[in-house]
Design an enzyme around this catalytic site. Structure first.
Site, PDB file in Angstrom:
ATOM      1  CE  LYS A 153      -1.449   2.996   2.777  1.00  0.00           C
ATOM      2  NZ  LYS A 153      -1.527   4.187   1.918  1.00  0.00           N
ATOM      3  CD  GLU A 228      13.508   0.150   9.095  1.00  0.00           C
ATOM      4  OE1 GLU A 228      14.007   1.056   9.809  1.00  0.00           O
ATOM      5  OE2 GLU A 228      14.071  -0.935   8.900  1.00  0.00           O
ATOM      6  CD  GLU A 354      11.536  12.316  10.662  1.00  0.00           C
ATOM      7  OE1 GLU A 354      10.405  11.875  10.901  1.00  0.00           O
ATOM      8  OE2 GLU A 354      12.454  11.633  10.180  1.00  0.00           O
TER       9      GLU A 354
HETATM   10  P1  NAP Z   1       2.880   8.433   7.780  1.00  0.00           P
HETATM   11  O1  NAP Z   1       1.891   9.515   7.826  1.00  0.00           O
HETATM   12  O2  NAP Z   1       3.141   7.656   8.998  1.00  0.00           O
HETATM   13  O3  NAP Z   1       2.374   7.465   6.614  1.00  0.00           O
HETATM   14  C1  NAP Z   1       3.111   6.347   6.207  1.00  0.00           C
HETATM   15  C2  NAP Z   1       2.170   5.347   5.566  1.00  0.00           C
HETATM   16  O4  NAP Z   1       1.281   4.860   6.551  1.00  0.00           O
HETATM   17  C3  NAP Z   1       1.308   5.922   4.450  1.00  0.00           C
HETATM   18  O5  NAP Z   1       1.178   4.944   3.456  1.00  0.00           O
HETATM   19  C4  NAP Z   1       0.000   6.188   5.150  1.00  0.00           C
HETATM   20  O6  NAP Z   1      -1.091   6.172   4.280  1.00  0.00           O
HETATM   21  C5  NAP Z   1      -0.046   5.009   6.101  1.00  0.00           C
HETATM   22  N1  NAP Z   1      -0.928   5.189   7.258  1.00  0.00           N
HETATM   23  C6  NAP Z   1      -1.361   6.344   7.815  1.00  0.00           C
HETATM   24  N2  NAP Z   1      -2.185   6.085   8.867  1.00  0.00           N
HETATM   25  C7  NAP Z   1      -2.285   4.737   8.967  1.00  0.00           C
HETATM   26  C8  NAP Z   1      -2.981   3.861   9.846  1.00  0.00           C
HETATM   27  N3  NAP Z   1      -3.739   4.303  10.849  1.00  0.00           N
HETATM   28  N4  NAP Z   1      -2.850   2.522   9.667  1.00  0.00           N
HETATM   29  C9  NAP Z   1      -2.070   2.047   8.667  1.00  0.00           C
HETATM   30  N5  NAP Z   1      -1.391   2.830   7.807  1.00  0.00           N
HETATM   31  C10 NAP Z   1      -1.487   4.164   7.950  1.00  0.00           C
HETATM   32  O7  NAP Z   1       4.285   8.926   7.284  1.00  0.00           O
HETATM   33  P2  NAP Z   1       4.606   9.850   6.041  1.00  0.00           P
HETATM   34  O8  NAP Z   1       4.110  11.193   6.406  1.00  0.00           O
HETATM   35  O9  NAP Z   1       4.127   9.240   4.786  1.00  0.00           O
HETATM   36  O10 NAP Z   1       6.190   9.729   5.956  1.00  0.00           O
HETATM   37  C11 NAP Z   1       7.072  10.494   6.687  1.00  0.00           C
HETATM   38  C12 NAP Z   1       7.615   9.687   7.874  1.00  0.00           C
HETATM   39  O11 NAP Z   1       8.193   8.454   7.460  1.00  0.00           O
HETATM   40  C13 NAP Z   1       8.743  10.415   8.554  1.00  0.00           C
HETATM   41  O12 NAP Z   1       8.508  10.441   9.942  1.00  0.00           O
HETATM   42  C14 NAP Z   1       9.985   9.577   8.255  1.00  0.00           C
HETATM   43  O13 NAP Z   1      11.007   9.609   9.163  1.00  0.00           O
HETATM   44  C15 NAP Z   1       9.426   8.222   8.133  1.00  0.00           C
HETATM   45  N6  NAP Z   1      10.321   7.400   7.334  1.00  0.00           N
HETATM   46  C16 NAP Z   1      11.097   6.446   7.946  1.00  0.00           C
HETATM   47  C17 NAP Z   1      11.952   5.654   7.215  1.00  0.00           C
HETATM   48  C18 NAP Z   1      12.796   4.604   7.853  1.00  0.00           C
HETATM   49  O14 NAP Z   1      13.249   3.733   7.153  1.00  0.00           O
HETATM   50  N7  NAP Z   1      13.019   4.620   9.143  1.00  0.00           N
HETATM   51  C19 NAP Z   1      12.013   5.812   5.847  1.00  0.00           C
HETATM   52  C20 NAP Z   1      11.241   6.783   5.238  1.00  0.00           C
HETATM   53  C21 NAP Z   1      10.383   7.555   6.002  1.00  0.00           C
HETATM   54  P3  NAP Z   1      -1.690   7.494   3.560  1.00  0.00           P
HETATM   55  O15 NAP Z   1      -0.748   8.615   3.791  1.00  0.00           O
HETATM   56  O16 NAP Z   1      -1.805   7.095   2.152  1.00  0.00           O
HETATM   57  O17 NAP Z   1      -3.037   7.708   4.152  1.00  0.00           O
END
Ligand code: NAP
Ligand code: MG
Length: 451
Positions: A153, A228, A354
């Site tokens: 997804k 992650e 962050e």
């Molecule tokens: P996010 O808001 O947590 O979303 C990540 C994914 O989770 C999206 O596909 C989102 O879907 C989905 N999601 C949201 N709510 C959910 C729920 N309740 N249940 C299941 N899935 C759900 O993060 P982001 O804003 O996309 O990305 C930024 C973050 O990712 C940063 O904090 C960054 O540090 C972290 N990151 C970490 C790594 C690592 O390897 N450690 C790598 C890259 C990024 P939708 O947005 O489509 O609704």
């Protein structure tokens, strides 16, 4: 439900993407369950051959994938090409997996004892918008190698390259249902991976906040998870380092992908005695950093992913003094000039949270002990860099920093052949490296008596 994509560099509306419902998620999970049984029953060499073919098909499609990422995510074309190539390399690396899931024969009384690495079944992979295709591949390649079916997804903002990978998998001969891409909201499709009993593992990359929700939900079924999450990594520059080299390298360690990188070294800690010299070099390198049209081969940094995300990055610029800024285009698009902050207090929000944008904070330190204390003064622990020519210090500091991935006198990006993951609230479990397929299996022990 649907989502209208917008080109981050131009502000122009693009495709409207339909979102899957819970019912569609359930259908995909049912298809995956059936397909997985056949996939796992294939001879290991046959599964390996299909994964190698998948890598070849991705390589052949590299320019298309890269162009999609430029349009959808605003990544500079040279980096988008690297990302597409990386997916092919990850597939190649794990194509050796099916034939190397080797169990043990353990000496016991009265018979033989052997272990097997059994696939888990259906694996749900939830990816963020910052590196859509590479992060997906870190989950799906080892999971497929270990005999699982996967459903990816992608984040709703950046689904295009992942959708294309779904088409390429079929073209490569990955059997129908074994690799599916399901675009939908996290709270709908992503959450269904957590609640559905036929999904045996969830691989989640994204924010720490959503990661915690997934971990809580997974407890109901003791579901396997890899998380992650976020980072607030330190780039530590000691006075005995090649300070000019450290200053020249610092921008790419935090501004690459416009700072939308969980490994971004968004805190620079500099030994006070070389602070002025370092800042002089940093100003030059920040101002020379090429921000602009992501289709241009010379561009080093593109726009932020969405207008909403740009607002969130801007919110960090409040009262903190700005040392200097780089350049960025004017006009439409989510442009944000690289920015260097000089926070007055260690409690400042720009040092704790962050930012996920091209903003870095510089803090001086007086000695090694203080450098370590500052570096570890965060709930995160994903990455970091250490600049010093003193081998003993490098070893002490590398062992002392509470972080999963460090590089010395460099800012190495992720390598598929080495393990990657976070300490503390940066995550749980490891991806990549030689052991990744094992993380998609259960170890089974079987005793067979002699008589
Ligand atoms: P996010 O808001 O947590 O979303 C990540 C994914 O989770 C999206 O596909 C989102 O879907 C989905 N999601 C949201 N709510 C959910 C729920 N309740 N249940 C299941 N899935 C759900 O993060 P982001 O804003 O996309 O990305 C930024 C973050 O990712 C940063 O904090 C960054 O540090 C972290 N990151 C970490 C790594 C690592 O390897 N450690 C790598 C890259 C990024 P939708 O947005 O489509 O609704
Ligand atoms: Mg989000």
């Amino acid at each position: 439900m649907s989502y209208q994509l917008i080109n981050p560099a131009t502000g122009e509306p693009m495709e409207t993407i339909e979102h899957a419902s819970i019912e569609q998620a359930d259908e995909a999970i049912a298809r995956a369950k059936t397909a997985q049984a056949h996939w796992a029953a294939l001879a290991p060499a046959d599964r390996a051959a299909i994964l190698r073919k998948f890598a070849q098909v991705v390589d052949a499609d590299l320019e298309t994938l890269a162009a999609l990422e430029v349009r959808n995510s605003g990544h500079p074309i040279t980096q988008a090409r690297w990302e597409a190539g990386h997916v092919a390399r990850v597939l190649e690396y794990y194509s050796a997996g099916p034939e190397r899931l080797i169990g043990k024969q353990i000496p016991v009384a009265g018979g033989i004892d052997i272990t097997f690495h059994e696939p888990l079944g259906v694996v749900g992979i939830i990816t963020p918008w910052n590196f859509p295709m590479t992060i997906a591949s870190w989950g799906f390649a080892p999971a497929l190698a270990a005999g699982n079916a996967v459903i990816v997804k992608p984040a709703e903002w950046t689904p295009l390259t992942t959708m294309r990978l779904g088409e390429l998998a079929l073209e490569a001969g990955v059997p129908e249902g074994v690799f599916q891409v399901l675009v939908g909201r996290g709270s709908v499709v992503g959450n269904r991976f957590v609640t559905h009993t036929d999904v045996r593992k969830v691989v989640f990359t994204g924010s720490t906040e959503v990661g915690k929700t997934i971990m809580r939900g997974a407890a109901d079924q003791i579901k396997r998870i890899t998380l992650e999450l976020g980072g607030k990594s330190a780039n530590i520059v000691f006075a005995d380092a090649d300070v000019d080299k450290a200053a020249a390298a610092a921008p790419s360690a935090v501004f690459e992908n416009a700072g939308q990188d969980c490994c971004a070294r968004s805190r620079i800690l500099v030994e006070a005695s070389v602070y002025d010299r370092f800042m002089e070099g940093l100003e030059k390198s920040v101002k020379a950093y090429k921000v602009g049209d992501p289709t241009d081969e010379a561009t080093e940094m593109g726009p932020l992913v969405t207008a909403g995300h740009k607002e969130s990055v801007e919110s960090f610029l409040g009262d903190v003094p700005i040392a200097f800024r780089g350049q960025a285009p004017e006009g439409p698009g989510n442009w944000f000039a690289p920015t260097v902050l000089l926070p007055k207090s260690n409690d400042d929000r720009c040092l704790r949270e962050e930012i996920f944008g091209p903003v870095v904070a510089v803090v001086p330190f007086k000695d090694e002990a203080e450098a370590l204390e500052l570096a570890n003064n965060t709930e995160f622990g994903l990455s970091g860099s250490i600049w010093s020519r003193d081998v003993g210090r490098v070893i002490r500091v590398a062992r002392g920093v509470q972080s999963g991935n460090l590089s010395v006198n460099s800012h190495s990006s992720v390598r598929y052949s080495t393990p990657f993951g976070g300490f503390k609230q940066s995550g749980l479990g490891r991806e990549l490296g030689p052991d990744a397929p094992l993380h998609f299996t259960e170890e089974k022990n079987v005793f067979i008596p002699h008589d």
